[in-house]
Design a protein around this motif. Sequence first.
Motif, PDB file in Angstrom:
ATOM      1  N   TYR A 127      12.228  -9.441   8.953  1.00 53.67           N
ATOM      2  CA  TYR A 127      12.208  -8.239   8.144  1.00 53.67           C
ATOM      3  C   TYR A 127      10.760  -7.770   8.012  1.00 53.67           C
ATOM      4  O   TYR A 127       9.828  -8.538   8.218  1.00 53.67           O
ATOM      5  CB  TYR A 127      12.754  -8.529   6.743  1.00 53.67           C
ATOM      6  N   GLN A 136       8.196  -4.926   5.478  1.00 62.81           N
ATOM      7  CA  GLN A 136       8.084  -3.959   4.392  1.00 62.81           C
ATOM      8  C   GLN A 136       6.724  -3.297   4.476  1.00 62.81           C
ATOM      9  O   GLN A 136       5.690  -3.968   4.315  1.00 62.81           O
ATOM     10  CB  GLN A 136       8.282  -4.620   3.037  1.00 62.81           C
ATOM     11  N   ALA A 137       6.737  -2.006   4.728  1.00 61.16           N
ATOM     12  CA  ALA A 137       5.511  -1.218   4.753  1.00 61.16           C
ATOM     13  C   ALA A 137       5.249  -0.661   3.359  1.00 61.16           C
ATOM     14  O   ALA A 137       6.185  -0.513   2.567  1.00 61.16           O
ATOM     15  CB  ALA A 137       5.641  -0.100   5.769  1.00 61.16           C
ATOM     16  N   GLY A 141       5.170   1.396   0.221  1.00 60.45           N
ATOM     17  CA  GLY A 141       5.971   2.531  -0.205  1.00 60.45           C
ATOM     18  C   GLY A 141       7.367   2.575   0.376  1.00 60.45           C
ATOM     19  O   GLY A 141       8.139   3.482   0.054  1.00 60.45           O
ATOM     20  N   ASN A 142       7.675   1.618   1.239  1.00 56.82           N
ATOM     21  CA  ASN A 142       8.995   1.603   1.887  1.00 56.82           C
ATOM     22  C   ASN A 142       9.810   0.397   1.440  1.00 56.82           C
ATOM     23  O   ASN A 142       9.271  -0.593   0.944  1.00 56.82           O
ATOM     24  CB  ASN A 142       8.840   1.552   3.403  1.00 56.82           C
ATOM     25  N   GLN A 143      11.106   0.503   1.632  1.00 61.00           N
ATOM     26  CA  GLN A 143      11.964  -0.644   1.360  1.00 61.00           C
ATOM     27  C   GLN A 143      11.865  -1.644   2.505  1.00 61.00           C
ATOM     28  O   GLN A 143      11.518  -1.304   3.636  1.00 61.00           O
ATOM     29  CB  GLN A 143      13.413  -0.177   1.199  1.00 61.00           C
ATOM     30  N   ARG A 144      12.165  -2.884   2.188  1.00 61.88           N
ATOM     31  CA  ARG A 144      12.199  -3.905   3.220  1.00 61.88           C
ATOM     32  C   ARG A 144      13.329  -3.587   4.196  1.00 61.88           C
ATOM     33  O   ARG A 144      14.426  -3.208   3.797  1.00 61.88           O
ATOM     34  CB  ARG A 144      12.414  -5.270   2.577  1.00 61.88           C
ATOM     35  N   GLU A 145      13.030  -3.739   5.487  1.00 63.82           N
ATOM     36  CA  GLU A 145      14.035  -3.435   6.500  1.00 63.82           C
ATOM     37  C   GLU A 145      14.186  -4.593   7.468  1.00 63.82           C
ATOM     38  O   GLU A 145      13.240  -5.363   7.707  1.00 63.82           O
ATOM     39  CB  GLU A 145      13.639  -2.171   7.287  1.00 63.82           C
ATOM     40  N   SER A 152      13.685   1.109  16.375  1.00 63.08           N
ATOM     41  CA  SER A 152      12.238   1.367  16.353  1.00 63.08           C
ATOM     42  C   SER A 152      11.435   0.296  17.088  1.00 63.08           C
ATOM     43  O   SER A 152      10.281   0.528  17.456  1.00 63.08           O
ATOM     44  CB  SER A 152      11.750   1.481  14.918  1.00 63.08           C
ATOM     45  N   GLU A 155       2.656   2.379  13.173  1.00 62.39           N
ATOM     46  CA  GLU A 155       3.812   2.364  12.273  1.00 62.39           C
ATOM     47  C   GLU A 155       4.466   0.986  12.145  1.00 62.39           C
ATOM     48  O   GLU A 155       5.386   0.800  11.346  1.00 62.39           O
ATOM     49  CB  GLU A 155       4.859   3.403  12.709  1.00 62.39           C
ATOM     50  N   ALA A 194       2.871  -3.593   8.413  1.00 65.32           N
ATOM     51  CA  ALA A 194       3.765  -4.016   7.330  1.00 65.32           C
ATOM     52  C   ALA A 194       3.540  -5.498   7.051  1.00 65.32           C
ATOM     53  O   ALA A 194       2.825  -6.182   7.796  1.00 65.32           O
ATOM     54  CB  ALA A 194       5.222  -3.782   7.714  1.00 65.32           C
TER      55      ALA A 194
END
Length: 114
Positions: free
Chosen positions: A37, A39-40, A42-46, A62, A88, A91
């Motif tokens: 996983y 997490q950047a 300001g972003n949610q963990r993906e 991506s 991009e 993270a």
Amino acid sequence: QVQFVESGGGLVQPGGSLRLSCAASGSIASIYIMGWYRQAPGNQRELVGSIIGGGFTNYADSVKGRFTISRDNAKNTVYLQMNNLKPEDTAIYYCNTAPNSGSWGQGTQVTVSS
């Protein structure tokens, strides 16, 4: 509950590569799906990608074609090979079961910048 410790992050230029490692505190042989996983800010963990016990892998669009997940059950370790890194991709990267266990390690910071 198995805990995970991630390592291998760092600062890399665009187009560069890194290999992340995830060491488990116990056996991962019985864990069917392991995931990486990120997490950047300001972003949610993906979920970046996952690997099942038999070695089949699945990736987010991506990172498809650039990232490769592998696992070594004998060493209780999961790897994430990241090639052709892009800004991009910056993270904090974590490993966990998939679905995640709810308990997270500290992760490892990956920064892609020139």
